[in-house]
Design a protein around this motif. Structure first.
Motif, short mmCIF file in Angstrom:
data_model
loop_
_atom_site.label_atom_id
_atom_site.label_comp_id
_atom_site.label_asym_id
_atom_site.label_seq_id
_atom_site.Cartn_x
_atom_site.Cartn_y
_atom_site.Cartn_z
N MET A 1 42.38 33.79 48.64
CA MET A 1 41.05 34.34 48.81
C MET A 1 40.19 33.98 47.59
O MET A 1 40.62 34.14 46.46
CB MET A 1 41.16 35.87 48.96
CG MET A 1 39.93 36.49 49.58
SD MET A 1 40.10 38.26 49.79
CE MET A 1 40.60 38.36 51.48
N ASP A 2 38.99 33.50 47.83
CA ASP A 2 38.10 33.13 46.73
C ASP A 2 37.35 34.36 46.20
O ASP A 2 37.52 35.48 46.68
CB ASP A 2 37.13 32.04 47.17
CG ASP A 2 36.25 32.49 48.32
OD1 ASP A 2 36.58 33.50 48.97
OD2 ASP A 2 35.22 31.84 48.55
N LYS A 4 34.12 35.12 46.30
CA LYS A 4 33.18 35.70 47.27
C LYS A 4 33.90 36.59 48.26
O LYS A 4 33.42 37.66 48.61
CB LYS A 4 32.43 34.59 48.02
CG LYS A 4 31.19 34.12 47.33
CD LYS A 4 30.42 33.21 48.26
CE LYS A 4 29.08 32.89 47.65
NZ LYS A 4 28.27 32.06 48.51
N GLY A 5 35.04 36.13 48.72
CA GLY A 5 35.81 36.93 49.67
C GLY A 5 36.34 38.21 49.04
O GLY A 5 36.38 39.25 49.68
N THR A 6 36.73 38.13 47.78
CA THR A 6 37.22 39.31 47.07
C THR A 6 36.12 40.34 46.92
O THR A 6 36.32 41.53 47.19
CB THR A 6 37.75 38.91 45.68
OG1 THR A 6 38.77 37.95 45.84
CG2 THR A 6 38.31 40.12 44.96
N ALA A 8 33.35 40.54 48.71
CA ALA A 8 32.87 40.96 50.01
C ALA A 8 33.73 42.07 50.59
O ALA A 8 33.25 42.92 51.33
CB ALA A 8 32.83 39.77 50.97
N ALA A 9 35.00 42.09 50.21
CA ALA A 9 35.91 43.11 50.73
C ALA A 9 35.77 44.45 50.01
O ALA A 9 36.29 45.46 50.48
CB ALA A 9 37.35 42.61 50.63
N LYS A 15 30.76 47.28 43.76
CA LYS A 15 29.96 46.12 43.35
C LYS A 15 28.73 46.53 42.54
O LYS A 15 28.38 45.85 41.58
CB LYS A 15 29.50 45.33 44.58
CG LYS A 15 30.61 44.61 45.29
CD LYS A 15 30.07 43.73 46.38
CE LYS A 15 29.99 44.51 47.67
NZ LYS A 15 29.68 43.69 48.85
#
Length: 68
Positions: A1-2, A4-6, A8-9, A15
């Motif tokens: 997982m990149d 952005k994916g981290t 986004a979750a 955040k």
């Protein structure tokens, strides 16, 4: 997982609240030092400009009154 994916979750409060608070906690002293340095520099520049302006004013006033 990149990255952005981290991110986004994660929930919004992590955040927008937790991560900035952690950054302030870790880098707070550095940020305060940089801001203090910049404010000190601006104050010294303004003081220098005021002193030079005052000196020019006094010199012009005395030279114009003594020359006339």
């Amino acid at each position: 997982m990149d990255v952005k994916g981290t991110f986004a979750a994660l929930p919004w409060w992590v955040k927008w609240v937790a991560i900035p608070l952690i950054a302030l906690f870790v880098f707070g002293g550095l940020i305060a030092n940089v801001v203090g340095f910049i404010l000190s520099l601006v104050f010294k520049l303004l003081l220098f400009a005021a002193l030079v302006g005052g000196l020019v004013y006094v010199v012009r006033k005395f030279t114009s009154s003594s020359g006339t």
